[in-house]
Design an enzyme around this catalytic site. Structure first.
Site, PDB file in Angstrom:
ATOM      1  N   GLY A  40       0.795  -1.168   0.044  1.00 37.78           N
ATOM      2  CA  GLY A  40      -0.174   0.005   0.112  1.00 37.78           C
ATOM      3  C   GLY A  40       1.011   1.342   0.085  1.00 37.78           C
ATOM      4  N   GLY A  42      -0.785   4.558   0.506  1.00 35.02           N
ATOM      5  CA  GLY A  42      -1.655   5.329   0.905  1.00 35.02           C
ATOM      6  C   GLY A  42      -0.623   6.182   1.975  1.00 35.02           C
ATOM      7  N   ALA A  44      -0.228   6.008   4.827  1.00 35.22           N
ATOM      8  CA  ALA A  44       0.280   5.189   5.927  1.00 35.22           C
ATOM      9  C   ALA A  44       1.405   4.357   5.229  1.00 35.22           C
ATOM     10  CB  ALA A  44      -0.530   4.227   6.590  1.00 35.22           C
ATOM     11  N   GLY A  45       1.333   3.782   4.064  1.00 32.76           N
ATOM     12  CA  GLY A  45       2.266   3.115   3.497  1.00 32.76           C
ATOM     13  C   GLY A  45       3.200   3.673   2.832  1.00 32.76           C
ATOM     14  N   ARG A 337     -21.463  12.560  13.543  1.00 32.11           N
ATOM     15  CA  ARG A 337     -21.980  12.066  12.022  1.00 32.11           C
ATOM     16  C   ARG A 337     -22.940  10.922  12.344  1.00 32.11           C
ATOM     17  NH1 ARG A 337     -15.856  11.508   9.189  1.00 32.11           N
ATOM     18  NH2 ARG A 337     -15.775  13.676   9.004  1.00 32.11           N
ATOM     19  N   LEU A 448      -6.182  11.081   8.647  1.00 35.36           N
ATOM     20  CA  LEU A 448      -5.014  11.455   7.854  1.00 35.36           C
ATOM     21  C   LEU A 448      -4.086  11.400   9.014  1.00 35.36           C
ATOM     22  CD1 LEU A 448      -6.401  14.248   5.574  1.00 35.36           C
ATOM     23  CD2 LEU A 448      -6.181  11.718   4.911  1.00 35.36           C
TER      24      LEU A 448
HETATM   25  C1  LIG Z   1     -14.127  11.008   0.452  1.00 32.05           C
HETATM   26  C2  LIG Z   1     -13.079  10.628   1.671  1.00 32.05           C
HETATM   27  C3  LIG Z   1     -12.629  11.944   2.487  1.00 32.05           C
HETATM   28  C4  LIG Z   1     -12.201  11.792   3.439  1.00 32.05           C
HETATM   29  N1  LIG Z   1     -11.635  13.071   4.133  1.00 32.05           N
HETATM   30  C5  LIG Z   1     -11.064  12.743   5.341  1.00 32.05           C
HETATM   31  C6  LIG Z   1     -10.375  13.918   5.938  1.00 32.05           C
HETATM   32  O1  LIG Z   1     -10.708  15.058   5.581  1.00 32.05           O
HETATM   33  N2  LIG Z   1      -9.564  14.052   7.014  1.00 32.05           N
HETATM   34  C7  LIG Z   1      -9.377  12.648   7.662  1.00 32.05           C
HETATM   35  O2  LIG Z   1      -8.436  12.444   8.299  1.00 32.05           O
HETATM   36  N3  LIG Z   1      -9.680  11.531   6.806  1.00 32.05           N
HETATM   37  C8  LIG Z   1     -10.705  11.829   5.910  1.00 32.05           C
HETATM   38  N4  LIG Z   1     -10.772  10.305   5.098  1.00 32.05           N
HETATM   39  C9  LIG Z   1     -10.271   9.339   5.437  1.00 32.05           C
HETATM   40  C10 LIG Z   1      -8.961   8.868   5.017  1.00 32.05           C
HETATM   41  O3  LIG Z   1      -8.945   9.482   3.721  1.00 32.05           O
HETATM   42  C11 LIG Z   1      -8.443   7.551   4.951  1.00 32.05           C
HETATM   43  O4  LIG Z   1      -8.852   6.701   6.073  1.00 32.05           O
HETATM   44  C12 LIG Z   1      -6.920   7.294   4.934  1.00 32.05           C
HETATM   45  O5  LIG Z   1      -6.636   8.045   3.855  1.00 32.05           O
HETATM   46  C13 LIG Z   1      -6.720   5.890   4.596  1.00 32.05           C
HETATM   47  O6  LIG Z   1      -5.360   5.895   4.220  1.00 32.05           O
HETATM   48  P1  LIG Z   1      -4.369   4.499   4.228  1.00 32.05           P
HETATM   49  O7  LIG Z   1      -2.950   4.943   4.008  1.00 32.05           O
HETATM   50  O8  LIG Z   1      -4.846   3.717   5.272  1.00 32.05           O
HETATM   51  O9  LIG Z   1      -4.880   3.748   3.318  1.00 32.05           O
HETATM   52  P2  LIG Z   1      -5.364   4.192   1.444  1.00 32.05           P
HETATM   53  O10 LIG Z   1      -5.018   5.537   1.201  1.00 32.05           O
HETATM   54  O11 LIG Z   1      -6.646   3.634   1.207  1.00 32.05           O
HETATM   55  O12 LIG Z   1      -4.232   3.346   0.719  1.00 32.05           O
HETATM   56  C14 LIG Z   1      -4.406   1.993   0.496  1.00 32.05           C
HETATM   57  C15 LIG Z   1      -3.315   1.482  -0.336  1.00 32.05           C
HETATM   58  O13 LIG Z   1      -3.074  -0.060  -0.550  1.00 32.05           O
HETATM   59  C16 LIG Z   1      -2.918  -0.366  -1.634  1.00 32.05           C
HETATM   60  N5  LIG Z   1      -3.757  -1.830  -1.729  1.00 32.05           N
HETATM   61  C17 LIG Z   1      -4.813  -2.027  -1.522  1.00 32.05           C
HETATM   62  N6  LIG Z   1      -4.924  -3.558  -1.401  1.00 32.05           N
HETATM   63  C18 LIG Z   1      -3.725  -3.767  -2.060  1.00 32.05           C
HETATM   64  C19 LIG Z   1      -3.122  -5.059  -2.210  1.00 32.05           C
HETATM   65  N7  LIG Z   1      -3.611  -6.449  -1.950  1.00 32.05           N
HETATM   66  N8  LIG Z   1      -2.069  -5.182  -2.776  1.00 32.05           N
HETATM   67  C20 LIG Z   1      -1.243  -4.124  -3.030  1.00 32.05           C
HETATM   68  N9  LIG Z   1      -1.757  -2.831  -2.645  1.00 32.05           N
HETATM   69  C21 LIG Z   1      -2.827  -2.943  -2.294  1.00 32.05           C
HETATM   70  C22 LIG Z   1      -3.804   0.770  -2.759  1.00 32.05           C
HETATM   71  O14 LIG Z   1      -3.208   0.667  -3.936  1.00 32.05           O
HETATM   72  C23 LIG Z   1      -3.223   1.885  -1.934  1.00 32.05           C
HETATM   73  O15 LIG Z   1      -1.938   2.280  -2.330  1.00 32.05           O
HETATM   74  C24 LIG Z   1     -11.671  10.425   4.038  1.00 32.05           C
HETATM   75  C25 LIG Z   1     -12.150   9.418   3.326  1.00 32.05           C
HETATM   76  C26 LIG Z   1     -12.976   9.483   2.231  1.00 32.05           C
HETATM   77  C27 LIG Z   1     -13.283   8.105   1.422  1.00 32.05           C
END
Ligand SMILES: Cc1cc2nc3c(=O)[nH]c(=O)nc-3n(C[C@H](O)[C@H](O)[C@H](O)COP(=O)(O)OP(=O)(O)OC[C@H]3O[C@@H](n4cnc5c(N)ncnc54)[C@H](O)[C@@H]3O)c2cc1C
Ligand code: SF4
Ligand code: FES
Lengths: 645, 251
Positions: A40, A42, A44-45, A337, A448
């Site tokens: 991942g 995102g 975190a990753g 919410r 975030l």
């Molecule tokens: C519309 C929207 C608005 C939001 N607004 C806010 C906000 O204003 N403030 C806030 O704090 N939070 C907000 N959130 C929540 C926040 O954006 C997310 O919780 C957060 O960004 C998640 O980050 P992450 O790094 O955990 O995962 P993600 O950003 O979801 O990244 C997941 C990663 O994993 C990879 N991946 C997935 N499965 C696999 C696999 N099997 N093999 C290889 N790669 C894989 C994907 O390619 C991606 O790179 C919002 C969410 C949404 C939907």
């Protein structure tokens, strides 16, 4: 299995420092010989992979999109919290910690949340140094805004594109490491299996989404940062590719899945408008600052609106029911919410909903426009109004917006201890993928913060503590039996899906699952409904394995096959969510059990019996999972019922 | 009330990077004008799967105009006939009943086709890797408010930073140049004190990477700016040329 959260000794405020002072470190020459896989890219990753690379580890990073910059984090709009107290309004690490535990309805682990609040300030410093263009005041200093659930202004933002800017910052740091040769990046690649050797996570099996080829990858430790599982519901605010498959791979390999039923429903999304709909669009929560939410007071008016014979603007002021202002005079349209979402559902279920489907309520800017002028409203929400207009073809300056709740975020996830390690040694989970910090409900702008805290400031320490014992473990070649078996198992699953050759498309089945989830495991749940859901999900599972229809083969690009594999895991998650919701006989945060509410319809927690994290353990393909408990103790926070009246 | 659309779709199909591509024609009925363009594509794919045909491969993810993944060339325009939006934000009400719609992938030397409508944009990642960052590692950075930044500079940096890396600028350019993308990143970072330090070096390495990867030269046609869904201005290209590339002559 005993769930040991491994919380360090000492008073809450000193725990993280104590941990860092006593943890094991890896010296620079050994780091080069240690490999870490980060799944991942995102927030975190990407932040974790970039930081590990900078430290000198050998990193492999994987994403299913064509570029790390496209991870779903990019879509976050509102902002990111930190306890900087720049506005001097009384904020502190302690207050951010307290608000987060309270906002999570007292179902999160104190020590983790406290650390999150502590490192929140470092995140802002780091991002500014990377060139994240946060909003500023005329004096040149950073601007803050307030967000739901807090009495202080602690949210940093970059227009309505905060997630985008933070992710681009992390992505650029990651690409810097790719350039430096410390990070080996694999795009359009999906992790389809986790490899366990002698009880420890030692690698992954990847599938190249362009060629269909399977490859084996060794590492001394594996980090899952694959985001949330909201798409179990088919329709959600998540991106189309967001999925829970890596979490299920971990679960099947022995990682506990904690609190799967804790999902957040966001009250302000554009309502569903047709069967062809593929996703739901979030309208920023900030709209509730100036919009008033209402439905018609009279059923016949609501019916006429649904039949398109009456317009909302025809309804007189005295015939409108501003139900949030009526029910919650103190917070009005700004209740949290979950409260706002349930209230909308209550009105629509009672027959007062609007829109063609009757599943929508109005968010009306008329009185704000009268009070502040159209220009002010335009400057605050112009881009959102335009987005709404593009999607719905309706002008919110003249006609009230229609909104309805939608699945938005999943608090539940893979169980992790204080070090973000799962119950499988060497397997870590970060960001939305883990269950750690938000309890039963997440506050705005905290996801975030958590993703970046995990990746920049927690894992770089804790993973060293694990790897320090591993410096003598030589790299494996991928020819070991465990790798070969894992690859064969992954391949077999894809072959099995292709072999079904049934009559229903993946989306068609996924929509059916989504409806079951929404109707019975959604905003309001009850025992009967949940039992029914478990049964229905079992039927859908059977239907999937006997009737799914996938064209093509496993080689080359096959999007339907990718989706099918993810759907099979969503089915497992749906079942876990329903089981978890069934056992949790209380209402808390995003989990509302109809049997547990006050006379006024407010959520009723059962702290005596349910102050625990529910951790589900896999028992094999054909057996029901078993639940273990991590009891939560609150030494600092005083538990109280939330009250927004 | 039936105002649904019947459409003829001429769509580019190509099995893989090496295969020769071709247009295929499909007809699709009962498309709601309220559906998005990509939902229309979903409906077509569902129909193809049901007819035992191979569905179309196209890139998409967020479906709300921010991830930069969607990338179709629709009736001769990147991201289709509407202005300032991405393909995923385009809705079918922009089209007429009975219309023929031509759908192609981005076409540019820098973006080879992977399959059907999907192209390889990893060149953009390589350009960023060549220098599109500030060289700071995690930890040990000054307090976020240590350096005040004038609001206009911060706002201008934000505007440049809103590029989503979609590649429409390259697809729109007859030379296949990536200058709008590169200049947006150079401007974003150079406008901030944190990025100013490395600005010249960054500009040079990003531009030379772009050249190396086979993107064309910029001849100031302005086509990129017109098609950019995020309103990135060609003033960024002027800034890049003026402030940073002239430095090349000096050394
Ligand atoms: C519309 C929207 C608005 C939001 N607004 C806010 C906000 O204003 N403030 C806030 O704090 N939070 C907000 N959130 C929540 C926040 O954006 C997310 O919780 C957060 O960004 C998640 O980050 P992450 O790094 O955990 O995962 P993600 O950003 O979801 O990244 C997941 C990663 O994993 C990879 N991946 C997935 N499965 C696999 C696999 N099997 N093999 C290889 N790669 C894989 C994907 O390619 C991606 O790179 C919002 C969410 C949404 C939907
Ligand atoms: S400059 Fe505009 S068109 Fe080019 S990649 Fe960025 S957002 Fe897309
Ligand atoms: S799908 Fe993300 S911008 Fe279009």
């Amino acid at each position: 299995m005993k769930l040991d959260s491994r919380i360090p000794q000492g008073p809450l405020a000193k725990k993280w420092e104590n941990y860092k002072n006593n943890q094991k470190l890896v010296n620079p020459s050994n780091k080069r010989n240690l490999d870490i896989i980060v799944v991942g890219t995102g927030l975190a990753g990407a932040s974790a992979a970039a930081s590990f690379g900078e430290m000198g580890f050998k990193v492999k990073s994987f994403t299913i999109q064509d570029s790390p910059r496209r991870a779903h984090s990019i879509a976050a709009q509102g902002g990111i919290n930190a306890a900087k107290n720049y506005p001097n309004d009384g904020d502190s690490v302690h207050r951010l910690f307290y608000d987060t535990v309270k906002g999570g309805d007292y179902r999160a682990r104190e020590a983790n949340v406290y650390r999150l609040a502590q490192v929140s300030n470092d995140i802002i410093d780091q991002c500014v140094a990377q060139g994240v263009p946060f909003a500023r005041e005329y004096g040149g200093l950073l601007d803050n805004r307030s967000f739901g659930g807090a009495q202080v202004s602690r949210t940093f933002y970059a227009k309505g594109q905060t997630g985008q800017q933070l992710l681009i910052g992390a992505y650029q740091s990651l690409m810097r490491q790719v350039n430096a040769g410390t990070v080996d990046l694999h795009t359009r690649t999906e992790i389809v299996e986790i490899v366990i050797v002698n009880g420890k996570a030692r690698g992954v099996i990847a599938r190249n989404l362009v060629t269909g080829e399977f490859t084996r990858h060794f590492a001394h430790a594996v980090v899952l940062a694959t985001g949330g599982y909201g798409n179990t519901f088919f329709l959600s605010t998540n991106a189309m590719g967001s999925n829970g498959s890596a979490l299920i791979k971990a679960f099947e390999k022995g990682a506990a899945f904690a609190n799967p039923c804790f999902a957040q429903i966001h009250p302000t999304c554009i309502p569903v408008h047709g069967e062809f709909q593929s996703k739901l669009t979030l309208m920023s929560e900030s709209l509730r600052n100036d919009g008033r939410i209402w439905v018609p007071k009279k059923k016949e008016d609501a019916e006429a609106i649904r039949a398109n014979t009456l317009k909302p603007t025809d309804i007189k002021e005295e015939d409108r029911d501003y139900y949030l202002e009526r029910r919650y005079p103190a917070f009005g349209n700004l209740v949290p919410r979950d409260v706002a979402s349930r209230a909308a559902k209550e009105r629509c279920d009672a027959g007062f909903g609007v829109g063609a489907t009757g599943l929508a309520v109005y968010l009306d800017f008329k009185s704000s426009i009268e009070r502040l002028g159209e220009e002010t409203i335009r400057s605050r929400y112009g881009n959102l109004f335009q987005m709404y207009d593009k999607i719905v073809d309706d002008n919110p300056y003249e006609t009230p917006m229609m909104i309805y709740p939608a699945i938005h975020y999943t608090m539940g996830g893979i169980w992790v201890d204080y070090e973000l390690q799962t119950t499988v040694p060497g397997l870590f989970a970060a960001g939305e993928a883990n269950f750690s910090d938000h309890g039963a409900n997440r506050l705005g702008a905290s996801a975030l913060m958590q993703g970046l805290a995990d990746g920049y400031f927690v894992l770089p320490y804790t993973i060293q503590n694990y790897l320090a014992d591993d410096i003598r473990t030589p790299r494996m070649t991928g020819e070991e039996k465990e790798f070969v078996d894992a690859e064969n198992a992954a391949k077999a699953k894809f072959e099995k899906i292709l072999a079904v050759k049934g009559n229903r498309t993946v989306d068609n089945l996924h929509k059916e699952l989504g409806l079951v989830m929404w109707d019975f495991v959604g905003m309001a749940r009850n025992k009967e409904g949940l039992q029914h859901a478990i049964e229905r999900i079992g039927e859908i599972k059977k239907e999937f394995w006997t009737n799914v229809k996938i064209p093509g083969t496993t080689s080359g690009m096959n999007v339907e096959l990718e989706k099918a594999s993810r759907l099979s895991d969503f089915i497992t998650i749906g079942d876990l969510m329903a089981r978890d919701a069934l056992q949790r006989e209380e209402s808390c945060g995003g989990h509302f059990r109809e049997e547990f509410q006050t006379e006024e319809g407010e959520a009723l927690r059962q702290d005596e019996a349910f102050a625990y994290a529910a951790c589900w353990m896999y028992q094999g393909e054909n057996n029901a999972p078993v639940m273990e408990k991590e009891d939560l103790t609150f030494d600092v926070v005083k538990i109280a019922q939330r009250n927004y009246k | 009330m039936d105002n649904n659309l019947s459409l003829t779709l001429k769509i580019w199909r190509q099995n893989d990077a090496k295969a020769k591509g071709r247009f295929e024609t499909y007809s699709l009925d009962k498309v709601s004008p309220d559906s998005s363009f990509l939902e229309m594509m979903d409906i077509l794919n569902e129909q193809l799967v049901n007819e035992d045909k191979e569905p179309l491969a196209f890139d998409h993810d967020c479906r709300e105009g921010i991830c930069g993944m969607c990338s179709l060339y629709i009736n001769g325009r990147p991201h289709g006939p509407d202005d300032d939006i991405t393909t995923c934000q385009l809705h079918m009400r922009r089209f007429k009943d009975g219309e023929t719609i031509t759908i192609e992938p981005w076409r540019s030397a820098g973006f080879p086709v992977i399959k059907d409508l999907i192209v390889n944009r990893s060149g953009f990642d390589q350009i960023i890797a060549a220098g599109g960052y500030t060289s700071v590692s995690t930890g040990g950075v000054p307090d976020a408010n240590a350096i005040p930044i004038p609001k206009p500079d911060a706002d201008e940096a934000m505007d440049a930073a809103s590029c989503i890396g979609c590649g429409a600028c390259v697809a729109a350019c007859k030379n296949g140049s990536a200058m709008l993308f590169v200049s947006a990143k150079v401007s974003h970072l150079a406008l901030l004190p944190q990025g100013k330090v490395e600005a010249v070096r960054r500009a040079k390495s990003m531009v030379s990477k772009m050249d190396e990867l086979g993107f064309g030269n910029c001849t100031n046609t302005g086509a990129c700016e017109v098609e950019c869904p995020k309103g990135i201005s060609i003033a960024n290209i002027a800034r890049l040329n003026r402030e940073y590339l002239c430095a090349k002559i000096q050394d």
